[in-house]
Design an enzyme around this catalytic site. Structure first.
Site, mmCIF file in Angstrom:
data_model
loop_
_atom_site.group_PDB
_atom_site.id
_atom_site.type_symbol
_atom_site.label_atom_id
_atom_site.label_comp_id
_atom_site.label_asym_id
_atom_site.label_seq_id
_atom_site.Cartn_x
_atom_site.Cartn_y
_atom_site.Cartn_z
ATOM 1 N N GLU A 269 0.856 -1.188 0.000
ATOM 2 C CA GLU A 269 0.000 0.000 0.000
ATOM 3 C C GLU A 269 0.889 1.235 0.000
ATOM 4 O O GLU A 269 1.895 1.276 0.699
ATOM 5 C CB GLU A 269 -0.883 0.100 1.258
ATOM 6 C CG GLU A 269 -1.980 -0.913 1.408
ATOM 7 C CD GLU A 269 -2.770 -0.683 2.702
ATOM 8 O OE1 GLU A 269 -2.709 0.447 3.260
ATOM 9 O OE2 GLU A 269 -3.434 -1.615 3.162
ATOM 10 N N GLU A 319 -13.662 5.960 -0.672
ATOM 11 C CA GLU A 319 -14.575 5.063 0.053
ATOM 12 C C GLU A 319 -15.256 5.838 1.175
ATOM 13 O O GLU A 319 -14.637 6.165 2.181
ATOM 14 C CB GLU A 319 -13.800 3.866 0.619
ATOM 15 C CG GLU A 319 -13.149 3.015 -0.458
ATOM 16 C CD GLU A 319 -12.265 1.930 0.129
ATOM 17 O OE1 GLU A 319 -12.795 0.969 0.707
ATOM 18 O OE2 GLU A 319 -11.033 2.073 0.020
ATOM 19 N N LYS A 322 -15.267 4.353 5.013
ATOM 20 C CA LYS A 322 -14.052 3.914 5.694
ATOM 21 C C LYS A 322 -14.049 4.426 7.135
ATOM 22 O O LYS A 322 -14.448 5.549 7.414
ATOM 23 C CB LYS A 322 -12.808 4.456 4.982
ATOM 24 C CG LYS A 322 -12.323 3.654 3.790
ATOM 25 C CD LYS A 322 -11.789 2.285 4.156
ATOM 26 C CE LYS A 322 -10.512 2.319 4.960
ATOM 27 N NZ LYS A 322 -9.345 2.808 4.221
ATOM 28 N N GLU A 328 -9.133 9.116 5.469
ATOM 29 C CA GLU A 328 -9.266 7.716 5.053
ATOM 30 C C GLU A 328 -10.253 7.547 3.905
ATOM 31 O O GLU A 328 -10.205 6.558 3.180
ATOM 32 C CB GLU A 328 -9.707 6.862 6.240
ATOM 33 C CG GLU A 328 -8.704 6.768 7.375
ATOM 34 C CD GLU A 328 -7.503 5.912 7.022
ATOM 35 O OE1 GLU A 328 -7.568 5.160 6.040
ATOM 36 O OE2 GLU A 328 -6.491 6.003 7.741
#
Length: 347
Positions: A269, A319, A322, A328
């Site tokens: 990541e 997203e 999250k 995030e």
């Protein structure tokens, strides 16, 4: 008549091109993580097709192995990192038959149509963090998953690893002196030994953004974004112009001190948010992703020069569900409607 036909043909071509998926040049050669913590994402089949449209040949998926995603990946050719969620580690560690069933359900039933690259058994387990309760189960679960793959004659084709992160580093400066904290070394050294025996890489989540966010006094933004004019950190013979290389080489040094030698590290990541925190802007995120993609294709790090760094960008889409702070929810390369957030090449 001829002029009218030509005009009609141009109009037709224009209309067809408008119906084609948006292709973002520059993503070839890297992987992209595919999270699904949102209520507005495209279907799993659409997502896989979108990866293919954008030339993305590697994917990482999280949470419970998503059967719809695995089905969509059939015959796509996309290489996959499949995660074992942390809450599943205890059952897989304590019962070899559970690991065998997990492999049957999530791997064997899809192989060879799905191109599994790695199984990540656990993500960011920290012996001193909120995930500490999982620590004792990571290595036994890795061994049971490995044995189940071997029993299915897949042990040489699909490597088993785990994804760690910089929070387990006890000393990070200079990079050549990188080492794990004492508790982390006790946890990771046997895992690293197992990875050496099975010739598997260690997965590591590397985020210059969070390092910069947590220490803006000592870390300058250009160093985090690959835009520093020259060497920022001189470490003996190694000169560092960007924080990403320094973090990866810190992990290299820590792994070597834990008995891993020249073990490969896969960056499982790395990303930069477009809003929600210090330095989280569209411009900074675009700069980071664009420079990271170019960098990992072949220049290597000062300690390991000249080689591509297998890297997975986080993440494909924003997203909106999250957990954590606002940042995030804004790591996506694309909006959920598949519109690109950034231009990722210089042309």
């Amino acid at each position: 008549m001829a002029v009218s036909s030509a005009a009609s043909l141009i109009l037709l071509v224009t209309l067809i091109s408008c119906l084609e998926p948006t292709i973002v040049q520059g993503l070839e050669g890297v992987g992209v993580c595919n999270g699904r913590h949102a209520n507005d994402l495209p279907s799993e089949q659409e997502v896989v097709e979108f990866y293919k449209d954008n030339g993305i040949g590697k994917m990482r998926i999280y949470g419970d192995p998503n059967q719809a995603t695995l089905n969509a990946l059939r015959s796509s050719g996309i290489q996959l990192i499949l995660d074992v969620p942390n809450p599943d580690l205890e059952a897989l560690a304590m019962d070899a038959s559970s690991a065998k069933q997990w492999v049957q359900t999530n791997v064997v039933n899809f192989f060879p149509d799905v191109n599994f690259r790695y199984i990540s058994v656990g993500n960011e387990v920290n012996p001193n963090g909120v995930s500490s309760r999982f620590t004792q189960f990571v290595l036994p679960a890795m061994k049971n998953i490995h044995d189940a793959l071997a029993a299915a004659s897949l042990g040489d084709q699909i490597k088993v690893s785990t994804a760690t992160y910089m929070a387990l580093i006890g000393n990070s400066y200079p990079p050549s002196e990188g080492s794990f904290s004492d508790d982390a070394k006790t946890f990771l050294a046997p895992i690293i030994d197992f990875l050496g025996q099975t010739r598997a890489p260690l997965l590591a989540n590397i985020y210059p953004y969070f390092a910069y966010h947590d220490d803006t006094q000592n870390i300058q933004l250009p160093y985090a974004l690959f835009t520093a004019a020259g060497v920022v950190v001189q470490d003996g013979e190694f000169g560092y112009q960007n924080l990403f290389d320094a973090m990866v080489d810190t992990m290299h040094a820590a792994v070597e001190r834990a008995g891993g030698g020249a073990m490969q590290i896969v960056v499982s990541e790395s990303g930069w948010p477009s809003e929600g925190g210090t330095g989280a802007t569209m411009e900074n995120a675009a700069t980071y992703y664009r420079n990271l993609i170019e960098h990992v294709r072949g220049s290597g790090t000062p300690m390991r020069p000249g080689n591509a760094i297998e890297t997975y960008l986080f993440a494909m889409f924003d997203e909106n569900q999250k957990d954590g702070d606002e940042t995030e929810r804004h790591f996506g390369l694309f909006y959920p409607n598949k519109q690109p957030k950034y231009q990722l090449n210089d042309s």
